[in-house]
Design an enzyme around this catalytic site. Sequence first.
Site, PDB file in Angstrom:
ATOM      1  CB  SER A 219      43.297  37.453  33.943  1.00  0.00           C
ATOM      2  OG  SER A 219      43.902  36.193  34.160  1.00  0.00           O
TER       3      SER A 219
ATOM      4  CE1 TYR B 197      38.889  36.061  36.965  1.00  0.00           C
ATOM      5  CE2 TYR B 197      40.405  34.626  35.793  1.00  0.00           C
ATOM      6  CZ  TYR B 197      40.165  35.745  36.558  1.00  0.00           C
ATOM      7  OH  TYR B 197      41.216  36.558  36.907  1.00  0.00           O
TER       8      TYR B 197
END
Length: 255
Positions: free
Chosen positions: A135, A148
């Site tokens: 990401s 995350y």
Amino acid sequence: MFSGKTALITGASSGIGEQMARQLAAVGCNLILVARRTERLDSLAAELASVTVDVITADLSDPQAAEAVFAQTQAAGRQVDILINNAGFGFQKPLLAVDQLGMVDVNVRSLLALTQLFATPMAERGEGWILNVASVSAWFPIPGMATYAASKSFVLTLGRALHEEWTSAGITVTTLAPGGTRTEFSGKARDSLDPNLEKAMMPADAVAAAGLRALARGKPVVVPGRQYKALTALVRLLPMSTVVRLAGAVMGRHR
């Protein structure tokens, strides 16, 4: 390039994983679809009947799941030429508010285990492709989404190293690092989403296509979208303390 090959895709029941399955099937690539939701996998498999499709139901937060998935492919005699580690999840919660070890099990532990398990026979054959989904968050420590972002930073760093480490073994390792993408994940990860961030979101099919294209070309990292490429470049220009504050302000309520 991938016609006649077999790809195993985790997190294949929706979003980027589903789109990759559709795009690979369209070029004649056989599939092994892995996710928790059997009904969705079965439905997708029925749609993609032009190629051979196997379905494996697995919850990758289970520490034993990666070994079980590998064992099922071995028992079925399926050679996995392409491994796509797409499964992952996250949420916008402070670390003290909720247990986040399950996120690490899915985003890090299972990805690492599957990579090692399937790369071993790839190296023995002298050919293989691995696409890991990270990401843009990998570049940004994000207060309010700390675990995350850290998990995706692991995926990015691992992929960059393995791209170099496994070149001599004939294995291509590519890391796909999307920014905002219109998937179920984007709705579940955050309590609310800034309207400007929502506008910048990319369609899942475009992100999937960018990842598969980069894998076929042997690129180490791909960041789809000009705006997200610019964001990753910004990190090199600003002090990290500023980057952290900005990331927290934009992405997470962390107090």
